[in-house]
Design an enzyme around this catalytic site. Structure first.
Site, mmCIF file in Angstrom:
data_model
loop_
_atom_site.group_PDB
_atom_site.id
_atom_site.type_symbol
_atom_site.label_atom_id
_atom_site.label_comp_id
_atom_site.label_asym_id
_atom_site.label_seq_id
_atom_site.Cartn_x
_atom_site.Cartn_y
_atom_site.Cartn_z
ATOM 1 N N ASP A 1 -3.702 -9.142 8.434
ATOM 2 C CA ASP A 1 -2.675 -8.377 9.141
ATOM 3 C C ASP A 1 -2.314 -9.046 10.464
ATOM 4 O OD1 ASP A 1 -2.729 -6.490 7.090
ATOM 5 O OD2 ASP A 1 -4.346 -5.371 8.043
ATOM 6 N N GLU B 1 0.817 -1.214 0.000
ATOM 7 C CA GLU B 1 0.000 0.000 0.000
ATOM 8 C C GLU B 1 0.854 1.268 0.000
ATOM 9 O OE1 GLU B 1 -4.178 -1.452 2.080
ATOM 10 O OE2 GLU B 1 -2.676 -0.496 3.355
#
Length: 311
Positions: A255, A143
């Site tokens: 995550d 990202e």
């Protein structure tokens, strides 16, 4: 025997998650009424740093936020969880990244606007070299600019660190990045994107082998409720079972998994044991709303393991 404290560094994104809850996703051109909206600290990088810290790791982060209320909230969330934020810069005149998340009874869908994450640059990695040198595992995602991911992986190798790459959101990767990666952790859809081939039960190992052939040290594929699969030169191909839980929010599951995998490997666990530990951590995370708030503490993961074993 005292457990070695994990030393984990994260170079990655920080987003404010704008989470809208609805019964179902709208069809094209349709409007549906939502049930609630939440503003929750997120971003794959920040989520992983918080998860690692909650699991007991000494966690440091390099990234970027804007000079706005969202940026300040994200930094506060990291600090509250025990993450060293010295490597997170504030970019004047730029908005903090956001993730717009639609959460339904079936699943979630996410649209990310990079904002300040696009200003996380290779020179920020170099400026944080001393911070990175104190860790033995580097966690990366996609990202932030790919050139920054590459710079971080190169720096980690120079410092003798292991690199875990969570290839999300999926994108084409340069061959060099595979070679710099000790563990690559795609989910099923990311594995299909990276290899260009559908993953069915018979083809899972073959697809994972493609990433090994490109230079990755080993491959761990997350499979949701089915658990995970790993492929490494040392352990070969193995499946690791999943855990049945009541799902509330799957947003931070990957995550939590990656952070726990990093912690386990940093503590000296073997790959299979670290993958199992990661699966238990992710299973607990999806039983709560919010990526960072939902990350479990180490003692909670250990208590979960005892319950699973009838203790």
């Amino acid at each position: 025997m005292t457990r070695k404290r994990a030393q984990v560094a994260v170079v990655g994104s920080l987003n404010m998650d704008v989470v809208v809850k609805a019964k179902r996703a709208p069809k094209m051109g349709e409007t549906v009424m939502g049930e609630a909206v939440h503003f929750i600290p997120g971003g794959k990088g920040a989520n992983q740093a918080v998860a690692a810290a909650k699991l007991g790791a000494q966690a440091v982060m390099i990234g970027a936020v804007g000079d706005d209320p969202f940026g300040r909230s994200l930094l506060e969330s990291l600090r509250k969880s025990g993450v060293n934020t010295r490597g997170v810069k504030t970019v004047p005149g730029v908005a903090t990244g956001i993730a717009s998340i639609l959460l339904t009874d079936e699943d979630n869908s996410i649209v990310v606007v990079a904002g300040a994450n696009g200003r996380c640059l290779p020179e920020d990695v170099e400026a944080g070299r001393e911070m990175l040198s104190g860790a033995d595992i580097l966690l990366l995602q996609l990202e932030i600019p790919l050139e920054t991911v590459l710079a971080a992986a190169r720096t980690a190798k120079e410092l003798g660190m292991k690199v875990i790459l969570n290839p999300a959101p999926a994108r084409e990767l340069p061959e060099e990045l595979y070679r710099l990666t000790d563990v690559i952790t795609p989910n099923r859809s990311e594995l299909e994107f990276l290899t260009g081939r559908p993953v069915d039960e018979g083809g899972l190992e073959a697809s994972m082998k493609v990433l090994l052939e490109r230079g990755a040290g080993c491959v761990v594929t997350t499979l949701g409720a089915e658990g995970a699969a790993l492929l490494s030169p040392e352990e070969g191909f193995r499946r690791v079972k999943g855990y049945a839980v009541e799902v509330v929010d799957t947003t931070g599951a990957g995550d939590a998994f990656n952070a726990a995998l990093a912690c386990g490997l940093s503590e000296g666990m073997g790959l299979s044991a670290a993958v199992d530990f990661a699966g238990r951590t992710a299973a607990l995370a999806v039983t709560r709303l919010g990526a960072q708030d939902g990350m479990p503490l180490r003692k909670e993961v250990e208590e979960f393991a005892k319950r699973l074993n009838g203790g």
